[in-house]
Each structure stands twice: as structure tokens, then as C-alpha cells.
Design an enzyme around this catalytic site. Structure first.
Site, PDB file in Angstrom:
ATOM      1  N   HIS A   1      11.685 -53.248  23.769  1.00  0.00           N
ATOM      2  CA  HIS A   1      11.160 -52.772  22.491  1.00  0.00           C
ATOM      3  C   HIS A   1      11.332 -53.908  21.468  1.00  0.00           C
ATOM      4  O   HIS A   1      12.297 -53.922  20.694  1.00  0.00           O
ATOM      5  CB  HIS A   1      11.865 -51.500  22.042  1.00  0.00           C
ATOM      6  CG  HIS A   1      11.150 -50.757  20.943  1.00  0.00           C
ATOM      7  ND1 HIS A   1      10.815 -49.429  21.015  1.00  0.00           N
ATOM      8  CD2 HIS A   1      10.675 -51.175  19.746  1.00  0.00           C
ATOM      9  CE1 HIS A   1      10.192 -49.055  19.906  1.00  0.00           C
ATOM     10  NE2 HIS A   1      10.103 -50.107  19.105  1.00  0.00           N
TER      11      HIS A   1
ATOM     12  N   GLU B   1       4.524 -51.353  22.857  1.00  0.00           N
ATOM     13  CA  GLU B   1       3.532 -51.967  21.963  1.00  0.00           C
ATOM     14  C   GLU B   1       3.405 -53.483  22.115  1.00  0.00           C
ATOM     15  O   GLU B   1       3.781 -54.247  21.217  1.00  0.00           O
ATOM     16  CB  GLU B   1       3.898 -51.657  20.506  1.00  0.00           C
ATOM     17  CG  GLU B   1       3.910 -50.192  20.183  1.00  0.00           C
ATOM     18  CD  GLU B   1       4.011 -49.943  18.682  1.00  0.00           C
ATOM     19  OE1 GLU B   1       4.236 -50.890  17.910  1.00  0.00           O
ATOM     20  OE2 GLU B   1       3.840 -48.773  18.290  1.00  0.00           O
TER      21      GLU B   1
ATOM     22  N   GLU C   1       5.491 -42.130  20.270  1.00  0.00           N
ATOM     23  CA  GLU C   1       5.858 -42.282  18.856  1.00  0.00           C
ATOM     24  C   GLU C   1       4.762 -41.704  17.974  1.00  0.00           C
ATOM     25  O   GLU C   1       3.573 -41.913  18.227  1.00  0.00           O
ATOM     26  CB  GLU C   1       6.012 -43.760  18.450  1.00  0.00           C
ATOM     27  CG  GLU C   1       7.255 -44.423  18.925  1.00  0.00           C
ATOM     28  CD  GLU C   1       7.372 -45.867  18.447  1.00  0.00           C
ATOM     29  OE1 GLU C   1       6.921 -46.178  17.322  1.00  0.00           O
ATOM     30  OE2 GLU C   1       7.906 -46.670  19.219  1.00  0.00           O
TER      31      GLU C   1
HETATM   32  C1  BGC Z   1       7.371 -49.405  16.571  1.00  0.00           C
HETATM   33  C2  BGC Z   1       8.662 -48.962  15.912  1.00  0.00           C
HETATM   34  C3  BGC Z   1       8.480 -48.920  14.409  1.00  0.00           C
HETATM   35  C4  BGC Z   1       7.411 -47.915  14.095  1.00  0.00           C
HETATM   36  C5  BGC Z   1       7.162 -47.658  12.628  1.00  0.00           C
HETATM   37  C6  BGC Z   1       6.148 -48.792  15.960  1.00  0.00           C
HETATM   38  O1  BGC Z   1       5.161 -49.736  15.896  1.00  0.00           O
HETATM   39  O2  BGC Z   1       7.422 -49.184  17.944  1.00  0.00           O
HETATM   40  O3  BGC Z   1       9.684 -49.806  16.325  1.00  0.00           O
HETATM   41  O4  BGC Z   1       9.656 -48.636  13.744  1.00  0.00           O
HETATM   42  O5  BGC Z   1       6.201 -48.366  14.661  1.00  0.00           O
HETATM   43  O6  BGC Z   1       6.585 -48.738  12.009  1.00  0.00           O
END
Ligand code: BGC
Length: 467
Positions: free
Chosen positions: A156, A201, A381
Site C-alpha cells: 500500500h 492502487e 475503499e
Molecule cells: C488510498 C488511501 C488514501 C485514500 C484517501 C486511496 O487512494 O488507497 O491510502 O488515504 O485514497 O485519499
């Protein structure tokens, strides 16, 4: 030649192309005032989760991204806001038992996605740290004891410094080191963890680190960015194959986590905006989806980057696709190329702190888009930065409504992980963004569940099949 006729012809052609694009790539906006947000359906066994990443919550990391946090850019500006490093973060390294209790007793979660920090587990090349491994084993065991299924992310955003200094994923020959790390981690925890994410990502990692230069190593070169992304995709396949060939590998699911931003034109009548949209969509989303779907890596940004390669071995090499969704990006040729990116709010839209528009319709679109892979989807997420706690509940209710609609319309989604469990260190934004379900007082480290979080717990309580 009659120039008047030619001009009229060109204008008509321009209009026809814009009209075609407008209908071919719609930007829907739903009538939220008249939508029943309780009209939801989720099947038994659906995963109700939240997510974190090691570096953002653990605290005490000193052998990875931490170096970047002490640096300044070419103008002398600190790499992180006000030069405040991740430091103690939210002390999840020590406080994980308390945090797991929160997940179980207050939030009623059934799944927790977290990452293992490579620089802790392998602080120098080939030397693995038993204490760090024991730590993550304990996290996993306690989660299982609490009835929460662990989902582990191997990468990550952060690299150990030794890996970063040898060129990271920019060098094809370095892929081997990541595969070795993944193999070791799977050897240790494989049987206990049913779902594995290889990379979080890879598009933002490569764009921010090598294209825009706002993540380490601060490179601004789109061709180098393309190589990094290409190598990460190959590394994903290598890790997938490695795990599958190990004892227990066939019993677990291994997937890639893809962040989808849709790109929409600021002005739907401007061909320049449309060209940007199509180039960005292809470079950012389709490069990765096409790689897994068709075995074809294609990243072309006119005058800046070109990398096209066949990878038949990649087809279908993901047991699920992890979807991270935050927003669409409304683009124009004049947009900023550094965070915070420009945001063009459409009429009636609500802004989040990040700043993104609340646009749950885009979540529906993203789910449809990743469905084209023909693999189950796990939302890895989705969440809002909301320091005032006056939009969190709206976000949760709208996005879960959009998710439920997508599932009704055929998307095979197995779970949802809210980003994030706790307020935490937000990379280029430092501590300004509060993404947690749980608010953290950074002075005392006390945890308080945000009021808006109730909207999520209510939905979980309504649909959790085990009561
Ligand atoms: C990431 C996280 C980040 C979140 C909010 C995602 O792109 O995986 O690490 O905190 O977005 O910006």
C-alpha cells in the site's frame, strides 16, 4: 472552393462528434431529493468492513516513506503539509487490540482490510524480522477471534528504503524482491487469511510518484511513470502465480485493488476537454483493466508517454477486483496538476474536504466498469474526509444506495470496506483530512466514533446475516 460551405460542414461535424460523445459517455445525475435511501438489498454473507494502510495508522515507521516526510521540494516547500511527518500516526501498532474491539463491539464489522508494512517485515534485503511477523500474526488471530475476517494488502504505497534506493518498481529486475516478500508473508499467514490484495492502487502510486512528483520519489516524467505501472502489473501477475503455486494458495482469493476515477469533461461541448477525458481514461483506468481483461498493456499520452505490450499470461489473473472509489474528475486543459486538484462542482453537488464532490452516481458507474472484467468485485475503499461530520452520513447512505442499485442491476459485489477505520495520515495532505469512522484526537490518541458513522452501523445491523 466555397469556404462558407466548408465552414458550415466543419461546424456540423464538430457538433456531431460532441453529440455522439455526450450520449456515448453520459454523466448521470440522480434526483437525490426523491430517492428512497432505505431501498437497499444486500445478500447474506456480504462483507461489511473498513480499511486502513500500515503507514497511515501504525506510527513509528522510519525506514520507508518516512524519509520523504522530512524533505522539501525544489522550491523549498515541505513534502507534507507544514512539514508534519506521520510520526506516531494513530498508534495502531500498539492500540490494535482496542481498535479491533471497536470494530467488533461498536461498528459491528465482519471484515478488516489492512496492509502489512514491508519495511518492518524485511528491514534490509533478505533479512526478515520475526517480531514484526509475530505482530501481524497477532493482529490476524485477534481479528479472527473477534469474528472479523482479515484481508491483507501486500503493498500500500510504501517501500523499504533499500528497495526505493535500488530503483523500486522502475526496474524490471526488482520485481523479484517484491515476489520474495509476498512469498514469505504468504508462508507465514496464508492459511489464516482468505483474501489477499497484491497492490493498492498502482495507478495513483505511479502517477503521483513518477508523473506529478508529489509522492516519493518525486519524479515528473510520464514515460518513467508508464514503466513503473507496467512493472507493477507484471509484479501482480508474478505474485498471483506464486501464491497460487504455494500450499493453500488455491484456497485463498488473490486480487488487485484498482482505484477508478471517471474522467468527465468540464464543458461537454468542448472537444479539447473530451480529448483529455479519453486520453486520461485510457491511461489511468483502461491500461490496468485491459491488462487483466485482454492481456494488453497500453498507456499512451500524446507527446509524453507511450508503452504498449502484450501480456497473454495476465488474462484473468485476479480472483476478485478490489474497487477503490472516491470521485469522478471533471477535467479541463487548465486544471492544476498538484493536489488539491481543481474541483468543478455540478449544480447542487456537495463538496467533501478532500476536496471531491459527493457523486455516488460515479460509484455506480465504476462498479459497472470493473464488472467488465467478469470477476467478483470487493469494494476495498470508499469514504469521505469530513472534519465537520455534517456530510459523512449523507455519503454513506448515498454510496450504499448506489452500491445496492448496481448489485440489483447485475454487478457481483461481495463486500464493502469503508475508508477508513480511523482518522489517519493522508499522504500528501498530512493530517488535515479526517476519513475515519472513528475520530482520533491526535494529542491524546483517544478514539470517538463520529456521529455520522451511525448511518453505516445501522445498515450493517439491518443486513448482517448473523445478527
Ligand atoms: C488510498 C488511501 C488514501 C485514500 C484517501 C486511496 O487512494 O488507497 O491510502 O488515504 O485514497 O485519499
Amino acid at each position: 472552393m466555397d469556404w462558407a460551405v466548408v465552414s458550415v460542414g466543419l461546424i456540423l461535424l464538430y457538433a456531431a462528434i460532441c453529440i455522439w460523445l455526450h450520449f456515448r459517455y453520459p454523466e448521470p445525475h440522480w434526483d437525490w431529493e426523491n430517492i428512497d435511501l432505505d431501498d437497499l438489498a444486500f445478500p447474506p454473507g456480504f462483507l461489511w468492513g473498513s480499511a486502513t494502510a500500515a503507514h497511515q495508522v501504525e506510527g513509528g515507521n522510519h525506514n520507508n516513506w518516512s524519509r520523504w516526510e522530512t524533505q522539501v521540494d525544489e522550491d523549498g516547500v515541505p513534502r507534507v503539509p507544514d512539514g508534519v511527518p506521520s510520526g506516531r500516526a494513530v498508534e495502531h501498532w500498539e492500540r490494535y487490540p482496542e481498535d479491533i474491539a471497536l470494530m467488533r463491539d461498536v461498528l459491528h464489522l465482519t471484515s478488516y482490510r489492512f496492509s502489512v508494512e514491508w519495511s518492518r517485515i524485511e528491514p534490509s534485503p533478505g533479512k526478515f524480522d520475526d517480531a514484526a511477523i509475530a505482530h501481524y500474526r497477532d493482529v490476524i488471530v485477534r481479528l479472527l477471534d473477534a469474528g472479523i475476517t482479515p484481508m491483507v494488502t501486500l503493498h500500500h504505497f510504501t517501500n523499504p528504503l533499500w528497495f526505493e534506493d535500488m530503483g523500486g518498481f522502475e526496474k524490471a529486475e526488482n520485481i523479484e524482491y517484491f515476489v520474495r516478500f509476498a512469498r514469505r508473508v504468504f508462508e507465514e499467514f496464508g492459511a489464516k487469511v482468505p483474501r489477499w490484495c497484491t497492490f493498492n492502487e498502482s495507478a495513483p502510486y505511479s502517477v503521483m510518484g513518477y508523473g506529478l512528483g508529489v509522492f516519493p520519489p518525486g519524479v515528473k516524467n510520464f514515460q518513467r511513470m508508464a514503466h513503473v505501472l507496467h512493472h507493477m502489473m507484471q509484479a501482480h501477475v508474478r505474485v498471483y502465480d506464486t501464491i497460487k503455486a504455494m500450499p493453500g494458495g488455491e484456497d485463498v482469493e488473490v486480487g488487485l485493488v484498482k482505484n477508478v476515477f471517471q474522467f468527465d469533461p468540464y464543458r461537454r461541448w468542448s472537444l479539447v476537454d473530451w480529448v483529455m477525458v479519453r486520453v486520461m481514461e485510457s491511461a489511468y483506468n483502461e491500461s490496468i483493466l485491459g491488462f487483466l481483461r485482454d492481456g494488453y498493456f497500453r498507456l499512451v499520452i500524446p507527446t509524453k508517454a507511450r508503452l504498449v505490450a502484450r501480456h497473454p499470461e495476465a488474462v484473468g489473473k485476479t480472483d476478485f477486483i478490489g474497487l477503490n472509489y472516491y470521485a469522478n474528475l471533471v477535467v479541463s486543459p487548465f486544471m492544476r496538476t498538484k493536489p488539491p486538484f481543481d474541483v468543478h462542482l455540478r449544480k447542487g453537488q456537495i463538496l467533501t474536504d478532500m476536496p471531491y464532490a459527493i457523486y455516488a452516481e460515479g460509484f455506480y458507474r465504476a462498479l459497472k466498469q470493473v464488472s467488465t472484467l467478469g470477476k467478483p468485485i470487493i469494494v476495498t475503499e470508499n469514504g469521505i474526509a469530513d472534519d465537520r461530520d455534517d456530510r459523512r452520513a449523507i455519503w454513506i447512505r448515498r454510496y450504499l444506495y448506489a452500491l445496492s442499485q448496481a448489485m440489483k442491476d447485475g454487478c457481483d459485489v461481495r463486500g464493502y470496506h469503508y475508508w477508513s477505520l480511523l482518522d489517519n495520515f493522508e499522504w500528501a495532505e498530512g493530517y488535515k483530512m479526517r476519513f475515519g469512522l472513528v475520530r482520533v484526537d491526535y494529542d491524546t490518541q483517544e478514539r470517538h466514533v463520529w456521529g455520522g458513522t451511525k448511518a453505516y452501523v445501522d445498515i450493517i445491523d439491518r443486513f448482517r446475516s448473523d445478527g
